[in-house]
Motif scaffolding. Structure first.
Motif, PDB file in Angstrom:
ATOM      1  N   GLY A 191      61.446  73.298  93.289  1.00 31.37           N
ATOM      2  CA  GLY A 191      61.481  72.472  92.360  1.00 31.37           C
ATOM      3  C   GLY A 191      61.982  70.253  92.464  1.00 31.37           C
ATOM      4  O   GLY A 191      62.494  70.067  91.573  1.00 31.37           O
ATOM      5  N   GLU A 192      60.922  70.603  93.099  1.00 33.46           N
ATOM      6  CA  GLU A 192      60.438  69.216  93.394  1.00 33.46           C
ATOM      7  C   GLU A 192      60.304  68.450  92.592  1.00 33.46           C
ATOM      8  O   GLU A 192      59.289  68.766  90.755  1.00 33.46           O
ATOM      9  N   VAL A 193      60.325  67.116  92.300  1.00 33.28           N
ATOM     10  CA  VAL A 193      60.346  66.652  90.771  1.00 33.28           C
ATOM     11  C   VAL A 193      58.859  65.024  91.144  1.00 33.28           C
ATOM     12  O   VAL A 193      59.569  64.363  92.387  1.00 33.28           O
ATOM     13  N   PRO A 194      57.975  65.002  90.817  1.00 34.90           N
ATOM     14  CA  PRO A 194      56.767  64.465  91.101  1.00 34.90           C
ATOM     15  C   PRO A 194      57.465  63.010  90.887  1.00 34.90           C
ATOM     16  O   PRO A 194      58.266  63.300  89.312  1.00 34.90           O
ATOM     17  N   ILE A 195      56.952  62.258  91.544  1.00 38.56           N
ATOM     18  CA  ILE A 195      56.853  61.039  90.322  1.00 38.56           C
ATOM     19  C   ILE A 195      55.689  59.946  91.235  1.00 38.56           C
ATOM     20  O   ILE A 195      55.341  60.231  92.609  1.00 38.56           O
ATOM     21  N   SER A 196      55.607  59.279  90.864  1.00 37.54           N
ATOM     22  CA  SER A 196      53.724  58.277  91.035  1.00 37.54           C
ATOM     23  C   SER A 196      54.003  57.404  92.481  1.00 37.54           C
ATOM     24  O   SER A 196      55.181  56.786  92.127  1.00 37.54           O
ATOM     25  N   PRO A 197      52.863  57.339  92.444  1.00 35.87           N
ATOM     26  CA  PRO A 197      52.885  56.258  93.651  1.00 35.87           C
ATOM     27  C   PRO A 197      53.722  54.858  93.520  1.00 35.87           C
ATOM     28  O   PRO A 197      54.096  53.925  93.655  1.00 35.87           O
ATOM     29  N   THR A 198      53.500  54.227  92.275  1.00 33.34           N
ATOM     30  CA  THR A 198      53.801  53.353  91.332  1.00 33.34           C
ATOM     31  C   THR A 198      55.220  53.582  91.156  1.00 33.34           C
ATOM     32  O   THR A 198      56.478  51.950  91.936  1.00 33.34           O
ATOM     33  N   SER A 203      60.966  51.953  93.961  1.00 33.26           N
ATOM     34  CA  SER A 203      61.985  52.583  94.511  1.00 33.26           C
ATOM     35  C   SER A 203      62.301  52.020  95.290  1.00 33.26           C
ATOM     36  O   SER A 203      63.280  51.162  96.022  1.00 33.26           O
ATOM     37  N   LEU A 204      61.329  52.175  96.694  1.00 32.89           N
ATOM     38  CA  LEU A 204      61.452  51.904  97.925  1.00 32.89           C
ATOM     39  C   LEU A 204      61.721  50.728  97.903  1.00 32.89           C
ATOM     40  O   LEU A 204      62.813  49.977  98.851  1.00 32.89           O
ATOM     41  N   ALA A 205      61.519  49.149  97.287  1.00 28.46           N
ATOM     42  CA  ALA A 205      61.016  48.245  97.316  1.00 28.46           C
ATOM     43  C   ALA A 205      62.279  48.013  96.609  1.00 28.46           C
ATOM     44  O   ALA A 205      63.517  46.919  97.506  1.00 28.46           O
ATOM     45  N   GLN A 206      62.995  48.441  96.203  1.00 24.11           N
ATOM     46  CA  GLN A 206      64.355  48.427  95.709  1.00 24.11           C
ATOM     47  C   GLN A 206      65.621  48.137  96.423  1.00 24.11           C
ATOM     48  O   GLN A 206      66.244  48.095  96.922  1.00 24.11           O
TER      49      GLN A 206
END
Length: 282
Positions: A191-198, A203-206
């Motif tokens: 069920g993992e929701v995909p996320i692009s590297p960008t 998200s991590l910067a925020q």
């Protein structure tokens, strides 16, 4: 001529001693010798090949004699070892052995549970603690809301590294080498929701700017994930503390989302070894 009596050795006159009430709490009960020994251990922990005495003296900006005495005591107590030629010092395995006498995760859980229980009672919400484990996040501890109305994640469950608040916090507060290793070890869960590297990078910067995560759950409707890092002394995340917040719509009036956020912030700060970073920027 009457000889001058020698000055007594030992403690300075009270008038010459610093006023402890004027000192910051962290400086009020200083133990310089202990601090010196711990400084040496922390320095050597960053040097796998060890350092010479001269290099330690230079790094610590202390006199050669005081470093020599402290090193000899650390060697005698087997916390530090010399190499075969006797000119370099490195950490022994004694600290590792001591840590394994009381496993770090068990110690963290034991310290976290009372704090988590206090949060759950005040917030009337459940909470869980996540740690990195083999490419994803392991729920190491969990406390239910005492009210009976809550959303919870079971202890022992494994949740995604790249699509959960806990996973993003662990990545955001990882050092560069750990970050690359964690992503390389990651395997998608059901069920993992995909996320692009960008998207992940943004998200991590925020998160690094804000200091925490607060967003709608990617796994369940009606749940707002609030998550703060439990930080180690090097500002990396030892674990995460997360509340899957649900808002009641009956006549019971419980703590609002903003109140729950501040309660969780305080809990994570209590458990963090670096108290200065587990807070909202600014």
């Amino acid at each position: 001529m009457i000889p001058t009596a020698p000055k007594p050795r030992g403690r300075r006159p009270k008038s010459e001693e610093p006023d402890e009430s004027a000192l910051a709490p962290e400086d009020r009960y200083r133990a310089p010798a202990l601090d010196k020994g711990l400084d040496i251990l922390e320095l050597l922990a960053t040097q796998p090949q060890g350092l010479t005495r001269a290099e330690i003296v230079k790094e610590m900006d202390r006199s050669a004699s005081e470093i020599y005495r402290m090193l000899e005591r650390l060697v005698a107590r087997q916390y530090v070892m010399r190499n075969a030629t006797g000119d370099r010092y490195a950490l022994s395995l004694k600290l590792f052995a001591l840590a394994n006498m009381h496993p770090p995760l068990s110690r963290l859980i034991n310290q976290a549970l009372p704090v988590m229980d206090d949060f759950a009672r005040k917030a009337e919400q459940s909470c869980h603690m996540g740690v990195y484990d083999r490419g994803n996040v392991l729920i190491a501890a969990q406390i239910n809301s005492p009210r009976g109305w809550s959303f919870s994640v079971q202890r022992g469950a494994r949740v995604g590294l790249v699509d959960t608040a806990s996973g993003h916090l662990l990545l955001a507060y990882a050092d560069a080498l750990s970050y690359q290793r964690m992503l390389a070890e990651h395997t998608p869960l059901d069920g993992e929701v995909p996320i692009s590297p960008t998207q992940l990078s943004s998200s991590l910067a925020q998160i690094r700017t804000q200091g925490y995560v607060e967003r709608d759950s990617a796994q369940s409707f009606g749940v707002v994930d609030i998550s703060f890092p439990i930080l180690g002394p090097d500002n990396t995340a030892l674990a995460t503390l997360t509340c899957p917040y649900i808002r009641r719509i009956d006549r019971h009036v419980g703590p609002e989302l903003a109140d729950v956020r501040e309660l969780l912030r305080a809990a994570s700060k209590t458990l963090s070894l670096n108290h200065a970073v587990a807070r909202e920027a600014g």
